[in-house]
Design a protein around this motif. Sequence first.
Motif, PDB file in Angstrom:
ATOM      1  N   ARG A  74       0.875  -1.162   0.000  1.00 31.23           N
ATOM      2  CA  ARG A  74       0.000   0.000   0.000  1.00 31.23           C
ATOM      3  C   ARG A  74       0.917   1.218   0.000  1.00 31.23           C
ATOM      4  N   GLN A  99      -3.358   7.555   0.619  1.00 29.39           N
ATOM      5  CA  GLN A  99      -2.923   6.469  -0.260  1.00 29.39           C
ATOM      6  C   GLN A  99      -3.059   6.877  -1.722  1.00 29.39           C
ATOM      7  N   HIS A 110      -5.216  -8.739   0.294  1.00 28.93           N
ATOM      8  CA  HIS A 110      -4.856  -9.255   1.607  1.00 28.93           C
ATOM      9  C   HIS A 110      -6.005  -8.996   2.571  1.00 28.93           C
ATOM     10  N   HIS A 112      -6.872  -8.365   7.042  1.00 25.38           N
ATOM     11  CA  HIS A 112      -6.359  -8.194   8.399  1.00 25.38           C
ATOM     12  C   HIS A 112      -7.513  -7.892   9.330  1.00 25.38           C
ATOM     13  N   ARG A 118     -12.087   4.246   3.642  1.00 24.07           N
ATOM     14  CA  ARG A 118     -11.430   5.037   2.587  1.00 24.07           C
ATOM     15  C   ARG A 118     -12.331   6.220   2.328  1.00 24.07           C
ATOM     16  N   HIS A 151      -9.330  -7.630   0.521  1.00 24.03           N
ATOM     17  CA  HIS A 151      -9.460  -6.393  -0.246  1.00 24.03           C
ATOM     18  C   HIS A 151      -8.246  -6.135  -1.112  1.00 24.03           C
ATOM     19  N   HIS A 153      -7.024  -3.165  -4.374  1.00 26.41           N
ATOM     20  CA  HIS A 153      -7.387  -1.921  -5.056  1.00 26.41           C
ATOM     21  C   HIS A 153      -6.715  -1.879  -6.429  1.00 26.41           C
ATOM     22  N   ASP A 169      -7.073   7.068   4.162  1.00 26.45           N
ATOM     23  CA  ASP A 169      -7.345   5.832   4.897  1.00 26.45           C
ATOM     24  C   ASP A 169      -7.532   6.159   6.367  1.00 26.45           C
ATOM     25  N   ILE A 173      -5.957   0.795  13.716  1.00 28.70           N
ATOM     26  CA  ILE A 173      -4.665   0.141  14.000  1.00 28.70           C
ATOM     27  C   ILE A 173      -4.192   0.318  15.445  1.00 28.70           C
TER      28      ILE A 173
HETATM   29  C1  1HN Z   1      -4.019  -1.444   4.535  1.00 31.43           C
HETATM   30  O1  1HN Z   1      -4.292  -2.727   4.308  1.00 31.43           O
HETATM   31  C2  1HN Z   1      -4.501  -0.468   3.675  1.00 31.43           C
HETATM   32  O2  1HN Z   1      -5.765  -1.991   2.410  1.00 31.43           O
HETATM   33  C3  1HN Z   1      -4.218   0.857   3.923  1.00 31.43           C
HETATM   34  O3  1HN Z   1      -5.472  -0.034   1.608  1.00 31.43           O
HETATM   35  C4  1HN Z   1      -3.453   1.242   4.995  1.00 31.43           C
HETATM   36  C5  1HN Z   1      -2.166   0.649   6.921  1.00 31.43           C
HETATM   37  C6  1HN Z   1      -1.638  -0.298   7.760  1.00 31.43           C
HETATM   38  C7  1HN Z   1      -1.920  -1.638   7.555  1.00 31.43           C
HETATM   39  C8  1HN Z   1      -2.715  -2.034   6.503  1.00 31.43           C
HETATM   40  C9  1HN Z   1      -5.304  -0.866   2.487  1.00 31.43           C
HETATM   41  C10 1HN Z   1      -2.953   0.267   5.856  1.00 31.43           C
HETATM   42  C11 1HN Z   1      -3.227  -1.074   5.631  1.00 31.43           C
END
Ligand code: 1HN
Length: 353
Positions: A74, A99, A110, A112, A118, A151, A153, A169, A173
Motif C-alpha cells: 500500500r 494512499q 490481503h 487483516h 477510505r 481487499h 485496489h 485511509d 490500527i
Molecule cells: C491497509 O491494508 C490499507 O488496504 C491501507 O489499503 C493502509 C495501513 C496499515 C496496515 C494495513 C489498504 C494500511 C493497511
Amino acid sequence: MNTALKVARTDADERRAYYERIKPLHLTPLWESLHALVPREPQTPCVPAIWHYDEIRPLLMESADLITAEEAVRRVLVLENPAIPGRSSITQSIYAGLQLIMPGEVAPSHRHVQSALRFIVDGKGAYTTVGGERTTMHPGDFIITPSWAWHDHGNEGIEGVTEPVVWLDGLDIPMLRFFDAGFAENDDSKVQHVARPEGHSLARFGHNMVPVRHDHASSTSPIFNYPYARSREALAQLQKQEAPDAWLGHKLRYINPLTGGSPMPTIATQLQLLPAGFAGQSHRATDGTVYSVVEGRGTARIGNERFAFGPRDTFVVPSWAPLALEATDECVLFSFSDRPVQQAMGILRERFD
Ligand code: 1HN
C-alpha cells in the motif's frame, strides 16, 4: 535547617532508596503516578494539526517514482500526530494516511483484523474489491473494508479518464495494537475473484429497506460504499428544510442500516455542511476526531490555534480540545473518530458551550 525540613529530606531520600530496592522486582509505587493515571480531565499528548493537500500532493506523486503500489503493498504517506511521532497514529486510537494508486497499478489482495475506511480525496477511476464485490471510487465516497475482509485496489480509469487517485485511509490500527489482537494474511491471488455485480450491496441494503431474508451477521454495515452523490444530496435537502445547528451546522452521521449504529464497530463517520458565513459555537468531545475537507474554505479554531482549511485538507482535533468551525464559503466536511468504542464503554463525554 529546621527539623521539619530535615525530616522531609530524609523522607524523600528514604522513599527514593525504597523505589530503587523494589525496582528489580518490577514494582513501582502508585502514589507517585496516581495523578497522571487518573487525570481530572483528558490530558492527551496529541496536538491539533493540519495537512494541506496542495503541499502534500507533489510529494505524494513523487513517491510513485520511488516505489510501485505492488512493491509497497500500500503506497501511503502516514499522517502522524506531530506530538507522537513514530507511532503511526493521528490520535491515540486512530491511524490515518493518504494512499496513492496510479493508473494501471494494483494493490494486492490481503486481509487483516484492522478495519479500514477510505474517503476518496482526489481523482476518479480507481476501484476497490471487498469480499468479492467491486466498487468504483468517486471523490467524497465513504468506503469500508470490514475486519478480516479480503481487499485489493486498482486503477483502470473510467470514461476515458486515467489519473492518479488519492484517498484518506482511516484504520483502528492503534486500538488493535493496544489489544495485541492483530492477525493478517496475503491472498493466493493478487486480485480477488469478483463474485457479485457492482452495486449489489447498495441495491440490497441502501434504500431504507433490507431484504427480508439475508444472512449478514457481521458488526460492520452490509453497505460498503456510501456514495458522495447521495450523502451530499441528503445535506442539500436538510439545508432547505431547517436552520443549521449553532455548533455543528447541518451534520449527519452515517449508519449501518441493520442497527442504526455506526457503519463500523470501531469508527464513527459523519458528513456536515456549514453554510457560507457560518460561525459555529465552540464544543468539545472526548473522541479525538479527523476531518477531511470536501468542499469550501473556512477556519477551524482548535483550542487557541486557528487553522485555515480548503478542499482536500485533513485536520485533527484532539480529545477534549474546544473546536469552533467557521465557513467562508459553503463547506462540506467528512469526519471520523473512535466514538462507537467510547459509547460501548459508556465513557463518551461531549460539551456544547
Ligand atoms: C491497509 O491494508 C490499507 O488496504 C491501507 O489499503 C493502509 C495501513 C496499515 C496496515 C494495513 C489498504 C494500511 C493497511
